[in-house]
Design an enzyme around this catalytic site. Structure first.
Site, mmCIF file in Angstrom:
data_model
loop_
_atom_site.group_PDB
_atom_site.id
_atom_site.type_symbol
_atom_site.label_atom_id
_atom_site.label_comp_id
_atom_site.label_asym_id
_atom_site.label_seq_id
_atom_site.Cartn_x
_atom_site.Cartn_y
_atom_site.Cartn_z
ATOM 1 N N ASN A 11 -10.301 40.167 47.097
ATOM 2 C CA ASN A 11 -11.753 40.319 47.266
ATOM 3 C C ASN A 11 -12.481 38.907 47.324
ATOM 4 O OD1 ASN A 11 -14.426 40.895 47.859
ATOM 5 N ND2 ASN A 11 -14.765 41.943 45.856
ATOM 6 N N LYS A 13 -15.740 38.334 48.429
ATOM 7 C CA LYS A 13 -16.896 38.145 48.293
ATOM 8 C C LYS A 13 -17.771 37.393 49.232
ATOM 9 C CE LYS A 13 -15.968 39.486 43.408
ATOM 10 N NZ LYS A 13 -16.326 39.289 42.195
ATOM 11 N N HIS A 91 -17.989 48.832 45.276
ATOM 12 C CA HIS A 91 -17.587 47.698 44.151
ATOM 13 C C HIS A 91 -18.843 47.513 43.277
ATOM 14 C CE1 HIS A 91 -17.223 43.627 42.732
ATOM 15 N NE2 HIS A 91 -15.941 43.540 43.296
ATOM 16 N N GLU A 93 -20.650 44.970 42.183
ATOM 17 C CA GLU A 93 -21.781 44.202 42.717
ATOM 18 C C GLU A 93 -22.455 44.810 43.813
ATOM 19 O OE1 GLU A 93 -19.426 40.749 43.819
ATOM 20 O OE2 GLU A 93 -18.882 40.260 41.875
ATOM 21 N N GLU A 163 -12.286 48.559 37.880
ATOM 22 C CA GLU A 163 -12.611 47.282 37.675
ATOM 23 C C GLU A 163 -13.912 47.229 36.566
ATOM 24 O OE1 GLU A 163 -14.651 45.484 41.099
ATOM 25 O OE2 GLU A 163 -16.085 47.339 40.873
ATOM 26 N N GLY A 169 -15.402 38.294 36.957
ATOM 27 C CA GLY A 169 -15.744 36.943 37.198
ATOM 28 C C GLY A 169 -16.186 36.348 35.823
ATOM 29 N N SER A 208 -10.700 39.796 36.475
ATOM 30 C CA SER A 208 -10.343 38.596 36.114
ATOM 31 C C SER A 208 -8.877 38.383 36.082
ATOM 32 C CB SER A 208 -10.956 37.783 34.839
ATOM 33 O OG SER A 208 -12.053 37.780 34.949
#
Length: 249
Positions: A11, A13, A91, A93, A163, A169, A208
């Site tokens: 991904n 992003k 996701h 985010e 996740e 991140g 990560s």
């Protein structure tokens, strides 16, 4: 007998470039192996470039609406017509920054499948929720909304990515044991409804993952690969992660 095929999905992003597409395409030639699926989710403007370079690519999200007056959104039908097979759905985010609720995520999951895309459904808890012991209840709720709306059979043509939000991140990552526990919970939850679907659905870990920890993570019984963030922007590291998946296939 389970027939799960491992997957490594990158991904990107809001990162990447035309140059990186070219480099990644050259690197991934060495990851060509029918034992695993390898794909990337680049920003929308790079999708065509990725597909032209023979990279399996997918959309980072799709709209839950059909084509229409929705500025800035992307139509699932158009993504499929472009040549994509996959889309991310839900996701963290998208959930946290753009306010996508579980109900909206379920609508996007449905819209993806209606348009012949395979949704990769992302689920996971925040650090506060984990500290409060709510990991399983949060993940269960995120899954339940999709299952209640569409039925467990809808999971046949899908992938689920766990996740943990606190590990995305941040440099933090769930230990292999922690990640396995949640993946096993997800598989057992689905098994309570349909054993065959549970045994055959691909479950990814995202949080990560890098070329240093992928081997141990992918060795876990219920982890079938990874949804890779930052490391997927580094061709050599991404190739190393793909090799880890191949060794554990």
């Amino acid at each position: 007998m389970a027939s799960r095929k491992p997957m490594v999905a990158g991904n990107w992003k809001m990162n990447g470039s035309v140059e990186l597409i070219t480099t990644m395409a050259d690197t991934l030639k060495n990851a060509s192996n029918n034992k695993i699926d390898v794909l990337i989710f680049p920003p929308f403007p790079l999708l065509s470039k990725a597909l032209e370079a023979d990279i399996v690519a997918g959309s980072q999200t799709v709209s839950h609406e059909d084509a229409g007056a929705f500025t800035g959104e992307v139509d699932a039908k158009l993504v499929f017509e472009l040549g994509c097979k996959y889309t991310l759905v839900g996701h963290s985010e998208r959930r946290s920054i753009y306010g996508e609720s579980n109900d909206v995520v379920a609508l996007k999951f449905e819209k993806a499948q209606e348009n012949k895309l395979i949704p990769i459904l992302c689920v996971g808890e925040s650090e506060t929720q984990r500290e409060q012991g709510l990991t399983e209840s949060v993940v269960a709720e995120q899954l339940n909304v999709v299952i209640d709306k569409l039925g467990v059979a809808a999971l046949v043509n899908s992938v689920i990515a766990y996740e943990p939000v606190w590990a995305i991140g941040t440099g933090k990552t769930a230990s292999p044991k922690q990640a396995q526990e949640v993946h096993k919970f997800i598989r057992n939850k689905i098994a309570a409804l349909d054993m065959s679907i549970a045994e055959n659905i691909t479950l990814l870990y995202g949080g990560s993952v890098n070329d240093q920890n992928s081997e141990l993570l992918f060795a876990q019984a219920d982890i079938d690969g990874g949804l890779i963030g930052g490391a997927s922007l580094k061709p050599d590291a991404f190739l190393s992660i793909c090799n880890s998946a191949q060794r554990n296939a």
